[in-house]
Design a protein around this motif. Structure first.
Motif, PDB file in Angstrom:
ATOM      1  N   SER A   1       0.827  -1.195   0.000  1.00  0.00           N
ATOM      2  CA  SER A   1       0.000   0.000   0.000  1.00  0.00           C
ATOM      3  C   SER A   1       0.867   1.253   0.000  1.00  0.00           C
ATOM      4  O   SER A   1       0.657   2.177  -0.774  1.00  0.00           O
ATOM      5  CB  SER A   1      -0.899  -0.049   1.234  1.00  0.00           C
TER       6      SER A   1
ATOM      7  N   HIS B   1       0.738   5.807   7.883  1.00  0.00           N
ATOM      8  CA  HIS B   1       0.064   4.684   7.244  1.00  0.00           C
ATOM      9  C   HIS B   1      -0.560   3.710   8.242  1.00  0.00           C
ATOM     10  O   HIS B   1      -1.479   2.985   7.885  1.00  0.00           O
ATOM     11  CB  HIS B   1       1.015   3.960   6.313  1.00  0.00           C
TER      12      HIS B   1
ATOM     13  N   GLY C   1     -11.197  -3.421   4.690  1.00  0.00           N
ATOM     14  CA  GLY C   1     -10.404  -2.875   3.594  1.00  0.00           C
ATOM     15  C   GLY C   1     -11.136  -1.747   2.897  1.00  0.00           C
ATOM     16  O   GLY C   1     -10.555  -0.687   2.617  1.00  0.00           O
TER      17      GLY C   1
ATOM     18  N   ALA D   1     -10.137   2.152   2.696  1.00  0.00           N
ATOM     19  CA  ALA D   1      -9.967   2.826   1.411  1.00  0.00           C
ATOM     20  C   ALA D   1     -10.765   4.127   1.392  1.00  0.00           C
ATOM     21  O   ALA D   1     -10.252   5.184   1.018  1.00  0.00           O
ATOM     22  CB  ALA D   1     -10.415   1.903   0.284  1.00  0.00           C
TER      23      ALA D   1
ATOM     24  N   GLN E   1      -1.513  -5.309  -7.908  1.00  0.00           N
ATOM     25  CA  GLN E   1      -0.782  -4.049  -7.956  1.00  0.00           C
ATOM     26  C   GLN E   1       0.208  -4.038  -9.109  1.00  0.00           C
ATOM     27  O   GLN E   1       0.360  -3.031  -9.801  1.00  0.00           O
ATOM     28  CB  GLN E   1      -0.061  -3.827  -6.620  1.00  0.00           C
TER      29      GLN E   1
ATOM     30  N   GLY F   1      -4.459   1.595  -2.214  1.00  0.00           N
ATOM     31  CA  GLY F   1      -3.531   1.399  -1.101  1.00  0.00           C
ATOM     32  C   GLY F   1      -4.269   1.228   0.219  1.00  0.00           C
ATOM     33  O   GLY F   1      -3.910   0.394   1.045  1.00  0.00           O
ATOM     34  N   GLY F   2      -5.317   2.025   0.404  1.00  0.00           N
ATOM     35  CA  GLY F   2      -6.090   1.940   1.638  1.00  0.00           C
ATOM     36  C   GLY F   2      -6.726   0.572   1.800  1.00  0.00           C
ATOM     37  O   GLY F   2      -6.768   0.015   2.898  1.00  0.00           O
TER      38      GLY F   2
ATOM     39  N   ALA G   1      -5.583  -2.343   0.624  1.00  0.00           N
ATOM     40  CA  ALA G   1      -4.563  -3.334   1.009  1.00  0.00           C
ATOM     41  C   ALA G   1      -4.201  -3.187   2.484  1.00  0.00           C
ATOM     42  O   ALA G   1      -4.127  -4.175   3.226  1.00  0.00           O
ATOM     43  CB  ALA G   1      -3.322  -3.158   0.136  1.00  0.00           C
ATOM     44  N   ALA G   2      -4.005  -1.935   2.925  1.00  0.00           N
ATOM     45  CA  ALA G   2      -3.630  -1.721   4.327  1.00  0.00           C
ATOM     46  C   ALA G   2      -4.769  -2.120   5.258  1.00  0.00           C
ATOM     47  O   ALA G   2      -4.544  -2.728   6.309  1.00  0.00           O
ATOM     48  CB  ALA G   2      -3.243  -0.265   4.547  1.00  0.00           C
TER      49      ALA G   2
END
Lengths: 607, 384
Positions: A348, A363, A393, A397, A477, A517-518, A520-521
């Motif tokens: 991410s 993050h 997730g 995001a 990705q 990215g949000g 995935a994190a």
């Protein structure tokens, strides 16, 4: 009414304390365009040298100040000469990582020498108190204010009227031009680091005396507050740093006055975000000032990424996929599970920091949002765990992108600072929003991972699950980066003006990057919540954000495989060094420094 | 390419290390010590507490060895540094549960780190003995979670009684660490204090890194309490006391037992004079286990006074020895032994016996102390 006077005075007093750190940070930023994360560590070193001088050698105060200033300056010079100067022709982000590594090493050295127990650092000034409003101030308050203001004034005069000061300013405006005019930039850097470190050391000592307490945990807090104050004032602006510090102190104090103590830092970081949104270069940046970052391109230097043949990646993936079938211990599996979870976070971050150039230092907040969403959904609404993680997730995001959107108009280091603040805000909201997050008590009894009604509790099944999710996210990705979208992202990173000229909407692409990215994190945080069964506001802290950034830089910015390799390395190394007991974080810091020194573009290179 | 080599290298060496550990375990015999696993912070922001644990453990082990060990064997511990980070404590948990030499685990320090590891210990059937885990949900993690941490439901009413009944305070300002421990403590304290007839005029939670309390103390002053209650650790407690006296607050201060440390006196200086502290033991306590502990501690650590965390870890190691005496080296038998062990001499509890339902120990000792002339002394009943 008189209470307001007291709150104002208290705000100014604590602002004074912040100013001591902020001025040093501003000076270094002014010349090197570098946020020196080691400044807090020099502050720590200064405090302990002060302790040795006062308690063991019984030096009088003026001599103590001189000793501390000289010793801290020496540390600063060593950092400049051996830590940063070798990196001056490499990627702009390498020195940032180097200062993080240096701060690890310094903090650990202090801890190993003096033990982590807090110590008393008695003030050497007479204990008289002056009544001001409803409270009192003492001589140390005046001394701290004096040191802060005098040093800011001296620096101002030095920068404006002395020849070396001109050289410093010339170097800060345009290094190459200054060198062409015969300015010895190295000498300038030395002078700046020496002065900033001396100031940092003295401030650590004074603050230690002020609270009659020094301990090894004071360094990160000092850096955080110093950075906030400095950026509020306008990074690189020395008088601005002092005013920013006082403002920060006041806002915190009024925040406590109106809402209570637990909201204090919330106001500090909100102030930062508001200032950055309204005045992206800080309050006191003049309009004529050159853009804070050499626009782009040099911040994240292009390098030739290491090409890894497809068969090698496939083979590595196959080995890791089959690992639980081999006779490896649960400990190794668990360590790798941690690496895969960190890997998702790094994927991410490498997307938003590496590919599109928004270096985020907050993050961990995305992890926290995903974790809390997933935990609360599965606990209160009995949503199946698999769905709850996906919801985590998605929430991460959506919420993450909305929260971070104010920073879209910022550039370079300012993005990092704004995201740092947003990360802290999320953590403080979690702490204070008790009706939803259960505040400091945290959420316990989170159900274990499960898929389609089967509980995943054995280490092997958790390993496979997290590995599969990470690989899927990585493939997605990689596919994204190979597409038109990936090229647009990189175009924005490399030259946002040119990208805009080509008709790319910056905000839209930045949002897209944060949405992906949000997610995935958030998924990583969600899995972690079900793995741990208990989370609170401390589970996903600033150290996680810094670790994620280290992974990303180490692996190579924007490099998908690099993010995974970096995660395995940074989770694995401290575990490998367990044999070294208390020394392991020290060794880890040194290894990090060596990696930055010899592979500043990351292990696998920037893509 | 080089990347692949590197990874296999790391993995290979990890596997080799583990294989080494396991083969050694297979050869364990009665000449080898019985091993306890400790997961706790030796580096990172909580490192001070890990080092205090070690002091208490080592003293207790010395005494256990001098008395001939446990069932004729030596007792030893393996301390793994977790930095109080849940990511590391879960890895350590897997390490301990797969190391057959480890019969019992102690720690971790913080709730996030401890409770994240609980599911692993519970599933593998290794007792997690969380001797500082006061979080009310810690022992609810399963029947392998046991704790000698004084339940805040027990401790806080004692503090409330000291403040309200004995010191006669009626309007209280509560300052508490805004962590799971501080928050739980505050809630129990407030409930008990109200039952005793006191009023809580202001309650302020602060984060652990906080240094500056001046503005908080203005809020406290404006609420005009007649007493300040500190639910703090020694370092932040000392900071609050100093700043309270500096801004001219002269009210009586009464602090939770976690400030009981020579460091509180050192860091607080004159400002902590006359601060009342409800504790579990005190230096002149005539109980033999306390005298033995304090004398032994001073002897081993160059005259240093032990503090609350030293006492917790000392008690925990003694409890672990008592449990292993009954349960032997079988992990499940050790779990069962926690329910059987009776009246283990304890600094904190006098004698400790587990309540099998809650898997905690009830009935902590109570001593009402006050700081006089820079020393903790038993309160003589005189108002300050």
């Amino acid at each position: 009414m008189s209470s307001w006077l007291d709150y104002t005075i208290n705000g100014l007093i604590v602002g004074n304390v912040y100013a001591l750190v902020a001025v040093g940070l501003a000076l270094i930023f002014g010349v090197s365009r570098l946020i020196n994360f080691a400044q807090g560590s020099i502050y720590l070193v200064g405090a302990y040298i002060g302790w040795v001088a006062v308690v063991q050698l019984h030096t009088p105060l003026p001599l103590t100040i001189i000793v501390v200033a000289a010793a801290a300056a020496l540390v600063g010079l060593v950092i400049e000469r051996f830590g940063l100067r070798p990196l001056q022709n490499s990627v702009r982000i390498a020195p940032l990582l180097a200062t993080i590594g240096i701060s690890f090493v310094l903090d650990q050295l202090v801890m190993l020498t003096f033990s982590p127990n807090p110590r008393a650092l008695p003030s050497q000034l007479p204990d008289v108190r002056f009544q001001v409003g409803g409270g009192t101030i003492g001589p140390l308050d005046l001394l701290i204010a004096g040191v802060g203001l005098t040093s800011a004034l001296l620096l101002f005069v030095f920068l404006r009227y002395s020849k070396l000061g001109w050289a410093v300013r010339a170097a800060s405006q345009d290094r190459d031009a200054a060198m062409q005019m015969g300015v010895d930039v190295n000498r300038v850097n030395q002078a700046v680091f020496g002065i900033a470190a001396a100031l940092g050391g003295v401030s650590g000592m004074l603050v230690g005396m002020y609270y009659n307490q020094i301990d090894t945990a004071m360094s990160l807090q000092a850096t955080l507050k110093g950075v906030v104050a400095e950026v509020v004032g306008g990074a690189g602006n020395v008088p601005g740093a002092v005013i920013g510090s006082l403002l920060l102190g006041l806002v915190e104090s009024y925040g406590v006055a109106v809402f209570g103590t637990s909201y204090r830092n919330l106001f500090a970081f909100l102030l930062l975000v508001v200032v950055l949104v309204l005045r992206p270069n800080g309050l006191f940046a003049s309009a004529r000032q050159a853009p804070p970052e050499p626009l782009t391109g040099t911040f994240i230097a292009p390098s030739r990424p290491l090409r890894i043949p497809r068969w090698a990646l496939l083979a590595a993936a196959a080995i890791f996929a089959l690992l639980p079938l081999l006779p490896v211990s649960f400990y190794v599996l668990q360590t790798l599970i941690n690496a895969w979870l960190l890997g998702m976070l790094a994927l991410s971050l490498t997307l938003v920091a590496g590919t599109i150039g928004q270096v985020s230092l907050g993050h961990a907040a995305l992890l926290a949002i995903g974790a809390y969403t997933s935990a609360l959904l599965s606990l209160s609404a009995a949503v199946p765990v698999g769905l709850a993680i996906i919801a985590g997730g998605l929430m991460s995001a959506a919420l993450g992108t909305i929260l971070i959107s104010p920073s879209f108009r910022l550039r370079g280091h300012y993005v990092s600072i704004a995201t740092l603040a947003i990360g802290e805000i999320v953590s403080l909201v979690i702490l204070n929003w008790e009706s939803v997050t259960r505040g400091p008590i945290g959420i316990s009894g989170i159900p274990p991972l499960s898929l389609f009604g089967y509980d995943l509790v054995s280490p092997a099944s958790i390993y496979w699950f997290s590995f599969a999710v990470m690989v899927a996210l990585a493939l997605l990705q990689a596919r994204l980066l190979g597409s038109h979208l990936g090229r647009s992202f990189r175009a924005i990173r490399d030259d946002d003006i040119a990208a805009r000229a080509y008709g790319l909407s910056l905000n839209r692409y930045k949002s897209l990057a944060f949405i992906f990215g949000g997610f995935a994190a958030g998924v990583s945080g969600g899995i972690a919540a079900h793995l741990y069964s208990y989370i609170n506001h401390e589970t996903f802290n600033t150290q996680q954000s810094i670790l994620a950034l280290t992974v990303v830089i180490l692996g190579g910015l924007g490099n998908v495989v690099g993010a995974v390799v970096g995660s395995v390395a940074l989770v694995g190394l401290p575990e490998l060094f367990r044999i070294a007991a208390e020394y392991r974080i020290l060794i880890y810091g040194i290894v990090l420094l060596l990696l930055v020194r010899f592979r500043p573009q990351g292990l696998l290179g920037t893509i | 390419m080089s990347n692949l080599d590197r990874r296999t290298l790391v993995k290979g060496s990890l596997a080799a290390m583990m294989a080494g550990a396991m083969s050694r375990a297979a050869f364990a015999d009665s000449s080898e010590p019985i091993l306890l696993g400790v997961s706790g912070p030796l580096t990172g922001p909580n490192a001070q507490y890990g080092t205090q644990w070690k002091q208490g453990f080592d003293l207790a082990l010395d005494e256990i060895m001098a008395a001939g060990g446990v069932n004729g064997r030596k007792l030893a511990y393996s301390f793994e540094d977790s930095q109080s980070d849940p990511r590391q404590s879960v890895a350590i948990a897997q390490k301990f549960v797969s190391d057959s030499r480890i019969v019992l685990e102690l720690g971790d320090f913080s709730s996030p780190a401890s409770m994240a590891a609980s599911p692993i210990y519970q599933r593998a059937g290794l007792v997690q003995f969380g001797f500082t885990n006061s979080h009310p949900d810690f022992t609810k993690g399963g029947d392998f979670m046991w704790s000698t941490s004084v339940s805040q439901a027990d401790e806080q009413p004692l503090l409330a009684r000291y403040a309200v009944k004995r010191l006669g305070l009626k309007k209280l300002a509560v300052l508490h660490l805004n962590t799971d421990w501080g928050r739980t403590s505050r809630d129990h304290f407030v409930k008990a204090a109200k039952e005793y007839g006191a009023e809580i005029v202001v309650s302020e939670g602060y984060i652990a890194e906080e240094r500056d309390f001046r503005s908080t103390l203005v809020r406290v002053r404006d609420a005009s309490p007649d007493g300040l209650i500190l639910i703090s650790y020694y370092s932040d407690g000392a900071l609050i006391a100093r700043q309270a006296r500096q801004v001219g607050l002269k009210q009586v201060m009464c602090a939770a037992s976690s400030v009981y440390s020579p460091k509180f006196l050192e860091l607080g200086g004159e400002a902590v004079e006359d601060v009342h502290v409800g504790t579990r033991y005190f230096p002149e306590d005539p109980r033999p286990e306390v005298q033995k502990f304090i004398a032994g501690f001073k002897k081993k650590y160059n005259g240093q006074e032990p503090d609350a965390f030293n006492a917790y870890s000392y008690d925990a190691m003694n409890m672990a020895a008592a449990v292993v005496r009954i349960g032997g080296t079988d992990r499940r038998a050790i779990r069962d032994a926690f329910a059987k062990v009776k009246d283990v001499p304890s600094v904190i509890f006098g004698t400790a016996t587990f309540d099998v339902e809650s898997r905690r120990v009830k009935g902590a000792m109570n001593a009402e102390l006050v700081v006089r002339k820079g020393q903790f002394a038993l309160w003589d009943g005189k108002p300050t």
